[in-house]
Scaffold this active site. Structure first.
Site, PDB file in Angstrom:
ATOM      1  CG  ASN A  51      -1.705   1.270   1.382  1.00 29.99           C
ATOM      2  OD1 ASN A  51      -1.843   2.027   0.423  1.00 29.99           O
ATOM      3  ND2 ASN A  51      -2.236   1.511   2.565  1.00 29.99           N
ATOM      4  CD1 TRP A  52       3.675   1.193  -2.955  1.00 30.23           C
ATOM      5  CD2 TRP A  52       3.274   2.247  -4.900  1.00 30.23           C
ATOM      6  NE1 TRP A  52       4.300   0.486  -3.955  1.00 30.23           N
ATOM      7  CE2 TRP A  52       4.066   1.108  -5.151  1.00 30.23           C
ATOM      8  CE3 TRP A  52       2.899   3.054  -5.967  1.00 30.23           C
ATOM      9  CZ2 TRP A  52       4.496   0.774  -6.439  1.00 30.23           C
ATOM     10  CZ3 TRP A  52       3.326   2.722  -7.244  1.00 30.23           C
ATOM     11  CH2 TRP A  52       4.114   1.593  -7.478  1.00 30.23           C
ATOM     12  CE  LYS A  53       0.284   3.542   4.767  1.00 29.83           C
ATOM     13  NZ  LYS A  53       0.123   3.709   6.189  1.00 29.83           N
ATOM     14  CG  HIS A 113      -5.761   2.123   5.160  1.00 24.13           C
ATOM     15  ND1 HIS A 113      -5.311   3.064   6.063  1.00 24.13           N
ATOM     16  CD2 HIS A 113      -4.744   1.258   4.970  1.00 24.13           C
ATOM     17  CE1 HIS A 113      -4.062   2.764   6.401  1.00 24.13           C
ATOM     18  NE2 HIS A 113      -3.690   1.672   5.753  1.00 24.13           N
ATOM     19  CD  GLU A 173      -2.862   5.704   6.587  1.00 27.89           C
ATOM     20  OE1 GLU A 173      -2.842   5.763   5.346  1.00 27.89           O
ATOM     21  OE2 GLU A 173      -1.955   5.169   7.257  1.00 27.89           O
ATOM     22  CD  GLU A 175      -3.814  -2.405   7.343  1.00 26.38           C
ATOM     23  OE1 GLU A 175      -2.683  -2.656   6.926  1.00 26.38           O
ATOM     24  OE2 GLU A 175      -4.428  -1.366   7.067  1.00 26.38           O
ATOM     25  N   GLY A 184       2.281   2.079  10.742  1.00 28.28           N
ATOM     26  CA  GLY A 184       3.272   3.150  10.587  1.00 28.28           C
ATOM     27  C   GLY A 184       3.975   3.547  11.868  1.00 28.28           C
ATOM     28  CB  SER A 208       4.947  -1.867  12.075  1.00 27.70           C
ATOM     29  OG  SER A 208       4.560  -0.512  12.242  1.00 27.70           O
ATOM     30  N   GLY A 261       2.634  -1.267   4.301  1.00 31.28           N
ATOM     31  CA  GLY A 261       2.787   0.142   3.953  1.00 31.28           C
ATOM     32  C   GLY A 261       4.247   0.485   3.714  1.00 31.28           C
ATOM     33  N   GLY A 262       4.913   0.975   4.757  1.00 29.21           N
ATOM     34  CA  GLY A 262       6.289   1.480   4.633  1.00 29.21           C
ATOM     35  C   GLY A 262       7.235   0.522   3.914  1.00 29.21           C
TER      36      GLY A 262
HETATM   37  C1  PEP Z   1      -0.875   0.165   5.945  1.00 30.67           C
HETATM   38  O1  PEP Z   1      -0.857   1.314   5.601  1.00 30.67           O
HETATM   39  O2  PEP Z   1      -1.812  -0.561   5.599  1.00 30.67           O
HETATM   40  C2  PEP Z   1       0.215  -0.348   6.775  1.00 30.67           C
HETATM   41  C3  PEP Z   1       0.104  -1.538   7.305  1.00 30.67           C
HETATM   42  O3  PEP Z   1       1.285   0.489   6.955  1.00 30.67           O
HETATM   43  P1  PEP Z   1       2.687   0.090   7.667  1.00 30.67           P
HETATM   44  O4  PEP Z   1       3.119  -1.231   7.085  1.00 30.67           O
HETATM   45  O5  PEP Z   1       3.622   1.205   7.276  1.00 30.67           O
HETATM   46  O6  PEP Z   1       2.438   0.005   9.120  1.00 30.67           O
END
Ligand code: PEP
Length: 248
Positions: free
Chosen positions: A9-11, A93, A95, A165, A171, A211, A232-233
């Site tokens: 997930n590049w956001k 999500h 966010e 999640e 994050g 994470s 994500g990251g």
């Molecule tokens: C996400 O945005 O869905 C996510 C899990 O981010 P991260 O891996 O950076 O925690």
């Protein structure tokens, strides 16, 4: 049989050229490897068509509108997403729920439109830190699942991928322990079984997100009810994403 999936997930990161180059680099780096999971790239809307035609990897949008078409300036419909060649759409999500006020009722509409247009939703659920501390995490996750998804037929539900999640893990570097994640995934699977039956529940892919990275993916993915990750990251660099994919 349920599928293992690792979805990036590049956001709101990477411009179009960077996104296309990443997709090609990832595909090249994965060529010749025996993958034990489907790899998905979740890109911003403007990248979808270009990334989908630059790679054979599956592509996901990160959202779609809760309306089919019409005078909704700035929105992107599920039909538009599907027309790019995207296979998945990430919905719900945290966010989107937190910053854009997406409620269970709005998400229910988005899920229906995604399915009607042949997209598989990667549907995100998860509790906040406060909710976990109040021991409300099971109730929250159950409510999010029931309210947005339990109106579906078994046939439609079988096209859904769930992503658990925990909001406190996204994050933050605070990954859920494999015990915490497995406990919640088993609870989600049982909740699905209670509504749709054991066969549907056993065939549902339930991903973990929060994470996850190359250092913890193997342990997480070894859990019996964890079928992959929403990343994500660690999905923003090919070198960091591949060890997650290889967690299977
Ligand atoms: C996400 O945005 O869905 C996510 C899990 O981010 P991260 O891996 O950076 O925690």
């Amino acid at each position: 049989m349920r599928k293992n999936i690792v979805a990036g997930n590049w956001k709101m990161n990477k411009n179009l050229q960077e996104g296309v180059a990443f997709a090609k680099d990832l595909e090249t780096a994965l060529a010749g490897k025996t993958l034990k999971c489907e790899v998905v790239i979740g890109t911003p809307f403007v990248h979808l068509a270009s990334v989908a035609s630059a790679t054979k990897l599956a592509v996901a949008a990160q959202n779609c509108a809760d309306k089919a078409s019409g005078a909704y300036t700035g929105e992107v419909s599920a039909a538009m997403v599907a027309s790019t060649g995207a296979k998945y759409v990430i919905l719900g999500h945290s966010e989107r729920r937190t910053y854009y006020g997406e409620t269970d009722a709005i998400l229910k509409e988005k899920v229906l439109l995604a399915l009607a247009n042949g997209l598989s939703p990667i549907f995100c659920i998860g509790e906040t830190k406060d909710e976990r501390e109040k021991n409300a995490h099971f109730d929250v996750v159950k409510r999010q699942t029931v309210e947005a998804l339990f109106n579906l037929s078994s046939e439609d539900f079988s096209k859904i991928v769930i992503a658990y999640e925990p909001v406190w893990a996204i994050g933050t570097g605070l990954t859920a322990t494999s015990e915490q994640a497995q406990e919640m995934h088993a609870f989600i699977r049982q909740t699905i079984a209670d509504k749709f039956g054991k066969e549907v529940a056993d065939n549902t892919s339930i991903l973990y997100g929060g994470s996850a990275n190359g250092g913890n993916a193997k342990e997480l993915f070894a859990c019996p009810d964890i079928d992959g990750g929403l990343i994500g990251g660690a999905s923003l660099d090919v070198e960091k994403f591949i060890p997650v994919i290889e967690g299977f």
